[in-house]
Design a protein around this motif. Structure first.
Motif, PDB file in Angstrom:
ATOM      1  N   PHE A 104       0.766  -1.213   0.207  1.00  0.00           N
ATOM      2  CA  PHE A 104       0.046   0.018  -0.060  1.00  0.00           C
ATOM      3  C   PHE A 104       0.784   1.263  -0.141  1.00  0.00           C
ATOM      4  CE2 PHE A 104      -3.594  -2.764   1.593  1.00  0.00           C
ATOM      5  CZ  PHE A 104      -4.309  -2.522   0.823  1.00  0.00           C
ATOM      6  N   ILE A 105       1.845   1.185   0.767  1.00  0.00           N
ATOM      7  CA  ILE A 105       2.842   2.420   0.864  1.00  0.00           C
ATOM      8  C   ILE A 105       3.466   2.888  -0.700  1.00  0.00           C
ATOM      9  CG2 ILE A 105       5.274   3.300   1.663  1.00  0.00           C
ATOM     10  CD1 ILE A 105       4.464   1.613   4.290  1.00  0.00           C
ATOM     11  N   TRP A 106       3.835   1.452  -1.043  1.00  0.00           N
ATOM     12  CA  TRP A 106       4.321   1.675  -2.506  1.00  0.00           C
ATOM     13  C   TRP A 106       3.481   2.139  -3.473  1.00  0.00           C
ATOM     14  CZ3 TRP A 106       3.016  -0.310  -7.266  1.00  0.00           C
ATOM     15  CH2 TRP A 106       3.599  -0.504  -8.244  1.00  0.00           C
ATOM     16  N   LEU A 107       2.175   1.683  -3.644  1.00  0.00           N
ATOM     17  CA  LEU A 107       0.981   2.230  -4.500  1.00  0.00           C
ATOM     18  C   LEU A 107       0.540   3.440  -4.280  1.00  0.00           C
ATOM     19  CD1 LEU A 107      -1.023   1.312  -6.409  1.00  0.00           C
ATOM     20  CD2 LEU A 107      -2.415   0.720  -4.527  1.00  0.00           C
ATOM     21  N   PHE A 108       0.584   4.095  -2.908  1.00  0.00           N
ATOM     22  CA  PHE A 108       0.265   5.289  -2.701  1.00  0.00           C
ATOM     23  C   PHE A 108       1.396   6.438  -3.133  1.00  0.00           C
ATOM     24  CE2 PHE A 108      -3.123   3.886  -0.189  1.00  0.00           C
ATOM     25  CZ  PHE A 108      -4.121   4.446  -0.433  1.00  0.00           C
ATOM     26  N   ARG A 109       2.807   5.909  -3.069  1.00  0.00           N
ATOM     27  CA  ARG A 109       3.682   6.749  -3.315  1.00  0.00           C
ATOM     28  C   ARG A 109       3.698   6.934  -4.907  1.00  0.00           C
ATOM     29  NH1 ARG A 109       8.235   4.939   0.684  1.00  0.00           N
ATOM     30  NH2 ARG A 109       7.645   6.303   2.348  1.00  0.00           N
ATOM     31  N   ARG A 110       3.416   5.604  -5.677  1.00  0.00           N
ATOM     32  CA  ARG A 110       3.412   5.906  -7.194  1.00  0.00           C
ATOM     33  C   ARG A 110       2.334   6.515  -7.622  1.00  0.00           C
ATOM     34  NH1 ARG A 110       7.322   3.623  -5.658  1.00  0.00           N
ATOM     35  NH2 ARG A 110       7.732   5.755  -5.645  1.00  0.00           N
ATOM     36  N   PHE A 111       1.038   6.295  -7.077  1.00  0.00           N
ATOM     37  CA  PHE A 111      -0.053   7.304  -7.281  1.00  0.00           C
ATOM     38  C   PHE A 111       0.197   8.805  -7.221  1.00  0.00           C
ATOM     39  CE2 PHE A 111      -3.982   9.511  -6.281  1.00  0.00           C
ATOM     40  CZ  PHE A 111      -4.922   9.092  -7.494  1.00  0.00           C
ATOM     41  N   LEU A 112       0.935   9.124  -6.187  1.00  0.00           N
ATOM     42  CA  LEU A 112       1.160  10.565  -5.774  1.00  0.00           C
ATOM     43  C   LEU A 112       1.963  11.094  -6.959  1.00  0.00           C
ATOM     44  CD1 LEU A 112       0.747  12.949  -3.965  1.00  0.00           C
ATOM     45  CD2 LEU A 112       2.605  12.275  -2.705  1.00  0.00           C
ATOM     46  N   GLU A 113       3.001  10.133  -7.228  1.00  0.00           N
ATOM     47  CA  GLU A 113       4.182  10.501  -8.100  1.00  0.00           C
ATOM     48  C   GLU A 113       3.469  10.656  -9.576  1.00  0.00           C
ATOM     49  OE1 GLU A 113       7.473   7.952 -10.100  1.00  0.00           O
ATOM     50  OE2 GLU A 113       7.573   8.060  -8.063  1.00  0.00           O
ATOM     51  N   ALA A 114       2.435   9.763  -9.898  1.00  0.00           N
ATOM     52  CA  ALA A 114       1.922   9.929 -11.308  1.00  0.00           C
ATOM     53  C   ALA A 114       0.984  11.049 -11.276  1.00  0.00           C
ATOM     54  CB  ALA A 114       0.987   8.672 -11.366  1.00  0.00           C
ATOM     55  N   MET A 115       0.365  11.632 -10.129  1.00  0.00           N
ATOM     56  CA  MET A 115      -0.485  12.623 -10.121  1.00  0.00           C
ATOM     57  C   MET A 115       0.524  14.005 -10.001  1.00  0.00           C
ATOM     58  SD  MET A 115      -3.089  11.667 -11.219  1.00  0.00           S
ATOM     59  CE  MET A 115      -3.598   9.883 -11.573  1.00  0.00           C
ATOM     60  N   SER A 116       1.648  14.004 -10.556  1.00  0.00           N
ATOM     61  CA  SER A 116       2.410  15.351 -10.263  1.00  0.00           C
ATOM     62  C   SER A 116       2.613  15.788  -8.765  1.00  0.00           C
ATOM     63  CB  SER A 116       1.975  16.429 -11.171  1.00  0.00           C
ATOM     64  OG  SER A 116       1.839  15.957 -12.270  1.00  0.00           O
ATOM     65  N   SER A 117       2.562  14.612  -7.760  1.00  0.00           N
ATOM     66  CA  SER A 117       2.769  15.075  -6.631  1.00  0.00           C
ATOM     67  C   SER A 117       1.582  16.181  -5.839  1.00  0.00           C
ATOM     68  CB  SER A 117       4.251  15.917  -6.144  1.00  0.00           C
ATOM     69  OG  SER A 117       5.149  14.971  -6.708  1.00  0.00           O
ATOM     70  N   LYS A 118       0.587  15.811  -6.543  1.00  0.00           N
ATOM     71  CA  LYS A 118      -0.600  16.940  -5.987  1.00  0.00           C
ATOM     72  C   LYS A 118      -1.351  16.073  -4.904  1.00  0.00           C
ATOM     73  CE  LYS A 118      -4.825  19.019  -6.906  1.00  0.00           C
ATOM     74  NZ  LYS A 118      -6.253  18.513  -6.919  1.00  0.00           N
ATOM     75  N   ALA A 119      -1.001  16.376  -3.760  1.00  0.00           N
ATOM     76  CA  ALA A 119      -1.735  15.475  -2.654  1.00  0.00           C
ATOM     77  C   ALA A 119      -3.084  15.575  -2.570  1.00  0.00           C
ATOM     78  CB  ALA A 119      -1.202  15.624  -1.237  1.00  0.00           C
ATOM     79  N   LEU A 120      -4.081  14.540  -2.230  1.00  0.00           N
ATOM     80  CA  LEU A 120      -5.341  14.837  -2.092  1.00  0.00           C
ATOM     81  C   LEU A 120      -5.668  15.260  -0.620  1.00  0.00           C
ATOM     82  CD1 LEU A 120      -6.012  11.806  -0.463  1.00  0.00           C
ATOM     83  CD2 LEU A 120      -5.854  11.115  -2.634  1.00  0.00           C
ATOM     84  N   LYS A 121      -6.952  16.045  -0.627  1.00  0.00           N
ATOM     85  CA  LYS A 121      -7.199  16.207   0.697  1.00  0.00           C
ATOM     86  C   LYS A 121      -7.985  15.389   1.640  1.00  0.00           C
ATOM     87  CE  LYS A 121      -7.113  21.087  -1.084  1.00  0.00           C
ATOM     88  NZ  LYS A 121      -7.762  22.349  -1.374  1.00  0.00           N
ATOM     89  N   THR A 122      -8.908  14.511   1.009  1.00  0.00           N
ATOM     90  CA  THR A 122      -9.527  13.793   1.555  1.00  0.00           C
ATOM     91  C   THR A 122      -9.797  12.454   0.891  1.00  0.00           C
ATOM     92  OG1 THR A 122     -11.046  15.675   2.432  1.00  0.00           O
ATOM     93  CG2 THR A 122     -11.873  13.500   2.816  1.00  0.00           C
ATOM     94  N   ILE A 123      -9.507  11.317   1.703  1.00  0.00           N
ATOM     95  CA  ILE A 123      -9.734  10.040   1.056  1.00  0.00           C
ATOM     96  C   ILE A 123     -10.710   9.102   2.130  1.00  0.00           C
ATOM     97  CG2 ILE A 123      -7.654   9.116   2.259  1.00  0.00           C
ATOM     98  CD1 ILE A 123      -7.099   7.488  -0.280  1.00  0.00           C
ATOM     99  N   PHE A 124     -11.598   8.522   0.978  1.00  0.00           N
ATOM    100  CA  PHE A 124     -12.474   7.713   1.866  1.00  0.00           C
ATOM    101  C   PHE A 124     -12.356   6.398   1.581  1.00  0.00           C
ATOM    102  CE2 PHE A 124     -15.085  11.708   1.120  1.00  0.00           C
ATOM    103  CZ  PHE A 124     -15.641  11.705   2.443  1.00  0.00           C
TER     104      PHE A 124
END
Length: 126
Positions: A104-124
């Motif tokens: 999960f750590i790997w997946l969230f880091r890759r997702f954040l990297e793919a999305m130009s490091s734009k962090a989401l504000k809320t996750i459900f």
């Protein structure tokens, strides 16, 4: 063919040679390579659309995994949101190897990297 379309890369030449050795006609090999190029373009377009949608609607994201719905029994993870018309928008998806914390750590880091490091504000999530 136009002169600009007569050039092929070394890897394409290898593919044509392999196709010929397998009994595939030259025109069928070129058609197959054209279909591959179209598929790659579609994937690029989908990824570009995901980036655009995430940039506009990625403040709130739903993350979920489903398990054992594919033949390899691997967890399928999806990052989903809604646009201004309340339509579902897919920001990303992954077929994971397992559901460990490291995965999960790997997946969230890759997702954040793919999305130009734009962090989401809320996750459900569940």
């Amino acid at each position: 063919m136009l002169p600009s379309q007569r050039k092929i890369s070394a890897s394409q030449a290898t593919e044509i040679d392999l196709a010929e050795k397998s009994g595939i006609r030259l025109n069928a090999a070129f058609e197959l390579m054209g279909n591959d190029a179209d598929n790659e373009e579609q994937i690029t377009n989908i990824f570009g659309l995901m980036l655009t949608d995430y940039g506009q609607f990625g403040d709130v994201v739903t993350f979920d995994t489903t398990y054992k719905l594919n033949s390899a029994h691997r967890p399928f993870a999806s990052f989903v949101g809604f646009n201004h018309h309340r339509e579902t928008v897919i920001f990303g998806a992954a077929l994971m190897y397992d559901e460990t914390a490291d995965s999960f750590i790997w997946l969230f880091r890759r997702f954040l990297e793919a999305m130009s490091s734009k962090a989401l504000k809320t996750i459900f999530t569940d």
